[in-house]
Scaffold this motif. Structure first.
Motif, PDB file in Angstrom:
ATOM      1  N   ALA A  60       3.913   8.089 -13.817  1.00  0.00           N
ATOM      2  CA  ALA A  60       2.543   8.451 -13.453  1.00  0.00           C
ATOM      3  C   ALA A  60       1.659   7.209 -13.506  1.00  0.00           C
ATOM      4  CB  ALA A  60       2.008   9.530 -14.384  1.00  0.00           C
ATOM      5  N   ASP A  61       0.484   7.292 -12.896  1.00  0.00           N
ATOM      6  CA  ASP A  61      -0.356   6.102 -12.741  1.00  0.00           C
ATOM      7  C   ASP A  61      -1.755   6.317 -13.302  1.00  0.00           C
ATOM      8  OD1 ASP A  61      -0.715   3.459 -11.996  1.00  0.00           O
ATOM      9  OD2 ASP A  61      -1.394   3.945  -9.974  1.00  0.00           O
ATOM     10  N   PHE A  62      -1.858   7.002 -14.455  1.00  0.00           N
ATOM     11  CA  PHE A  62      -3.176   7.286 -15.015  1.00  0.00           C
ATOM     12  C   PHE A  62      -3.617   6.257 -16.052  1.00  0.00           C
ATOM     13  CE2 PHE A  62      -0.017   9.674 -17.488  1.00  0.00           C
ATOM     14  CZ  PHE A  62      -0.275   9.226 -18.781  1.00  0.00           C
ATOM     15  N   TYR A  94       8.361  -9.478  -6.919  1.00  0.00           N
ATOM     16  CA  TYR A  94       8.442  -8.048  -6.641  1.00  0.00           C
ATOM     17  C   TYR A  94       7.715  -7.309  -7.764  1.00  0.00           C
ATOM     18  CZ  TYR A  94      12.019  -9.352  -3.258  1.00  0.00           C
ATOM     19  OH  TYR A  94      12.688  -9.921  -2.191  1.00  0.00           O
ATOM     20  N   VAL A  95       6.851  -6.363  -7.399  1.00  0.00           N
ATOM     21  CA  VAL A  95       5.994  -5.705  -8.377  1.00  0.00           C
ATOM     22  C   VAL A  95       6.090  -4.186  -8.227  1.00  0.00           C
ATOM     23  CG1 VAL A  95       3.658  -5.605  -9.352  1.00  0.00           C
ATOM     24  CG2 VAL A  95       4.410  -7.661  -8.156  1.00  0.00           C
ATOM     25  N   SER A  96       6.050  -3.505  -9.363  1.00  0.00           N
ATOM     26  CA  SER A  96       5.975  -2.040  -9.377  1.00  0.00           C
ATOM     27  C   SER A  96       4.701  -1.582  -8.686  1.00  0.00           C
ATOM     28  CB  SER A  96       5.987  -1.542 -10.827  1.00  0.00           C
ATOM     29  OG  SER A  96       5.486  -0.222 -10.929  1.00  0.00           O
ATOM     30  N   PRO A  97       4.712  -0.395  -8.072  1.00  0.00           N
ATOM     31  CA  PRO A  97       3.487   0.117  -7.436  1.00  0.00           C
ATOM     32  C   PRO A  97       2.452   0.610  -8.432  1.00  0.00           C
ATOM     33  CG  PRO A  97       5.231   1.758  -7.306  1.00  0.00           C
ATOM     34  CD  PRO A  97       5.864   0.511  -7.867  1.00  0.00           C
ATOM     35  N   LEU A  98       2.809   0.762  -9.710  1.00  0.00           N
ATOM     36  CA  LEU A  98       1.889   1.328 -10.690  1.00  0.00           C
ATOM     37  C   LEU A  98       0.835   0.301 -11.113  1.00  0.00           C
ATOM     38  CD1 LEU A  98       4.397   3.404 -12.846  1.00  0.00           C
ATOM     39  CD2 LEU A  98       3.148   4.043 -10.774  1.00  0.00           C
ATOM     40  N   GLN A 131       8.709   0.509  -4.453  1.00  0.00           N
ATOM     41  CA  GLN A 131       8.534   1.824  -5.072  1.00  0.00           C
ATOM     42  C   GLN A 131       9.555   2.071  -6.180  1.00  0.00           C
ATOM     43  OE1 GLN A 131       6.033   4.050  -4.562  1.00  0.00           O
ATOM     44  NE2 GLN A 131       5.144   2.446  -3.259  1.00  0.00           N
ATOM     45  N   ASN A 132      10.754   1.562  -6.018  1.00  0.00           N
ATOM     46  CA  ASN A 132      11.804   1.790  -7.003  1.00  0.00           C
ATOM     47  C   ASN A 132      11.609   1.011  -8.295  1.00  0.00           C
ATOM     48  OD1 ASN A 132      13.354   3.765  -5.805  1.00  0.00           O
ATOM     49  ND2 ASN A 132      14.667   2.320  -4.709  1.00  0.00           N
ATOM     50  N   LEU A 133      10.598   0.117  -8.330  1.00  0.00           N
ATOM     51  CA  LEU A 133      10.293  -0.603  -9.561  1.00  0.00           C
ATOM     52  C   LEU A 133       9.346   0.181 -10.470  1.00  0.00           C
ATOM     53  CD1 LEU A 133       9.897  -4.364  -8.515  1.00  0.00           C
ATOM     54  CD2 LEU A 133      11.657  -3.363  -9.981  1.00  0.00           C
ATOM     55  N   ARG A 134       9.023   1.431 -10.113  1.00  0.00           N
ATOM     56  CA  ARG A 134       8.190   2.254 -10.988  1.00  0.00           C
ATOM     57  C   ARG A 134       8.943   2.548 -12.290  1.00  0.00           C
ATOM     58  NH1 ARG A 134      10.782   5.596  -7.452  1.00  0.00           N
ATOM     59  NH2 ARG A 134      11.702   7.511  -8.337  1.00  0.00           N
ATOM     60  N   GLU A 135       8.219   3.052 -13.278  1.00  0.00           N
ATOM     61  CA  GLU A 135       8.826   3.368 -14.565  1.00  0.00           C
ATOM     62  C   GLU A 135       9.682   4.633 -14.477  1.00  0.00           C
ATOM     63  OE1 GLU A 135      10.231   2.605 -17.051  1.00  0.00           O
ATOM     64  OE2 GLU A 135       8.859   2.271 -18.738  1.00  0.00           O
ATOM     65  N   LEU A 232      10.654 -13.246  -9.617  1.00  0.00           N
ATOM     66  CA  LEU A 232       9.906 -12.600 -10.684  1.00  0.00           C
ATOM     67  C   LEU A 232       9.760 -11.131 -10.351  1.00  0.00           C
ATOM     68  CD1 LEU A 232       8.077 -12.553 -13.221  1.00  0.00           C
ATOM     69  CD2 LEU A 232       6.157 -13.181 -11.728  1.00  0.00           C
ATOM     70  N   LEU A 233      10.154 -10.257 -11.298  1.00  0.00           N
ATOM     71  CA  LEU A 233       9.999  -8.811 -11.157  1.00  0.00           C
ATOM     72  C   LEU A 233       9.023  -8.342 -12.224  1.00  0.00           C
ATOM     73  CD1 LEU A 233      12.656  -9.405  -9.618  1.00  0.00           C
ATOM     74  CD2 LEU A 233      13.612  -7.320 -10.614  1.00  0.00           C
ATOM     75  N   VAL A 234       7.910  -7.741 -11.823  1.00  0.00           N
ATOM     76  CA  VAL A 234       6.909  -7.242 -12.762  1.00  0.00           C
ATOM     77  C   VAL A 234       7.015  -5.727 -12.780  1.00  0.00           C
ATOM     78  CG1 VAL A 234       4.495  -7.288 -13.459  1.00  0.00           C
ATOM     79  CG2 VAL A 234       5.450  -9.212 -12.166  1.00  0.00           C
ATOM     80  N   ALA A 235       7.447  -5.190 -13.911  1.00  0.00           N
ATOM     81  CA  ALA A 235       7.765  -3.763 -13.927  1.00  0.00           C
ATOM     82  C   ALA A 235       7.431  -3.137 -15.285  1.00  0.00           C
ATOM     83  CB  ALA A 235       9.231  -3.561 -13.553  1.00  0.00           C
TER      84      ALA A 235
END
Length: 333
Positions: A60-62, A94-98, A131-135, A232-235
């Motif tokens: 979730a992204d709250f 590459y970065v998570s969408p959150l 999108q797949n880098l989300r938690e 670099l992957l930010v997740a």
């Protein structure tokens, strides 16, 4: 010079002195003229208000970064200057969408910009959101705290704390209601097993995107350039464990053995033959090769000499220790 920038420069100097105590092994095989070194840095986001309150965020992204989380994101810049990352530069990000991961990368980038007019030599001008880098997907658990989960899902929560992928089971109530109304069976979710599958998908997706670039770098290295290819992957914390595990070939039962603190960063290395497509290097069960070694890149822990040491599949300890158990709260997704 602003006070904030002076403080950041002081932190960078202190980190450089600390890092000097342990000589990095980055060039261990990079000097091999027949080897292309792939370095991947996996960074967890800074502390969020949900982390601070013990609330499950999942995918979730709250939640948003706290002031401490913003400071952590600024301080991790130190890890880019304490050895050879900055001079070599990151080829792709590459970065998570959150939002918590996006904001962490934004702060990291802004602080690198404030330190050097040649920041584009450290980081590329653009980053790719995957999108797949989300938690981890936590379905009905999302938004709840530990007491609520213990009271309502005692067995599954115990499995979560132990890192048992086969006993951690969660429902999706909305999906359950839709299933009932349409006459379908209620679906059970096993979040850790799903997370491991998704981490494998992330590596495959990234390797497919990077394969042409690595082949190009491999050609350049055959002309004695021998520059590593760096990503670099930010997740996130749980996904970070799954990325490390799948890179090294561990299954989901190894979850919790290597917990990422907020803004913790691991470096994973592959030593690839020159002029070889990644897709042609894998075993029969996978189209990508396993990593050669890994280490904790940040934070530097001078009180734990082995914390930042290189580890291979053979040398990595997979037995859960008391220290690992204490990181359960740190690893809250």
């Amino acid at each position: 010079m602003t006070r904030a920038r002076m403080l950041l420069l002081l932190l960078l100097l202190m980190g450089s002195l600390s890092a000097a105590a342990s000589t990095p092994n980055d060039q261990q095989q990079c000097d091999n003229p027949n080897t292309q070194l792939l370095r991947v840095f996996v960074l967890r986001h800074g502390e969020t208000n949900a982390n601070a309150d013990g609330i499950i965020q999942g995918s979730a992204d709250f939640s948003r970064l706290t002031e401490l989380g913003k400071q952590q994101a600024a301080q991790v810049v130190q890890s880019f200057y304490d050895d050879d990352i900055a001079p070599i530069g990151i080829d792709s990000v590459y970065v998570s969408p959150l939002t918590r991961a996006q904001d962490t990368y934004k702060i990291l980038r802004e602080n690198i910009l404030s330190l050097s007019s040649e920041s584009t030599a450290v980081l590329p001008t653009t980053a790719t959101t995957l999108q797949n880098l989300r938690e981890i997907d936590f379905y009905d658990w999302t938004g709840h705290n530990k007491p609520y989960l213990i009271a309502n899902y005692p067995d599954s929560y115990t499995a979560w704390e132990r890192g048992d992928p086969y006993k951690l089971m969660v429902y999706n109530t909305k999906q359950e209601e839709n299933a009932k109304s349409s006459g379908h069976e209620i679906q059970q979710h096993y979040p850790l097993l799903e997370l491991w599958d998704r981490a494998n998908q992330v590596w495959q997706e990234i390797m497919d995107l990077e394969d042409p670039k690595i082949m190009k770098a491999s050609t350049a290295n055959s002309n004695n350039n021998n520059k590593p290819h760096c990503l670099l992957l930010v997740a996130h914390g749980s996904l970070g464990q799954a990325l490390l595990g799948t890179a090294m070939g561990w299954d989901a039962t190894q979850f919790r053995n290597h917990a990422f603190p907020n803004c913790g960063m691991a470096e994973i290395q592959w030593h690839l033959p020159l002029h070889s497509s990644i897709s042609k290097l894998g075993s029969s069960s996978s189209s990508r090769p396993l990593a050669s070694q890994w280490r904790w890149k940040w934070p530097i822990r001078a009180d734990e000499p082995n914390h930042n040491a290189w580890k291979t599949l053979e040398t990595t300890t997979t037995t859960r220790t008391a220290a690992t158990a204490q990181t359960t709260q740190e690893a809250q997704p």
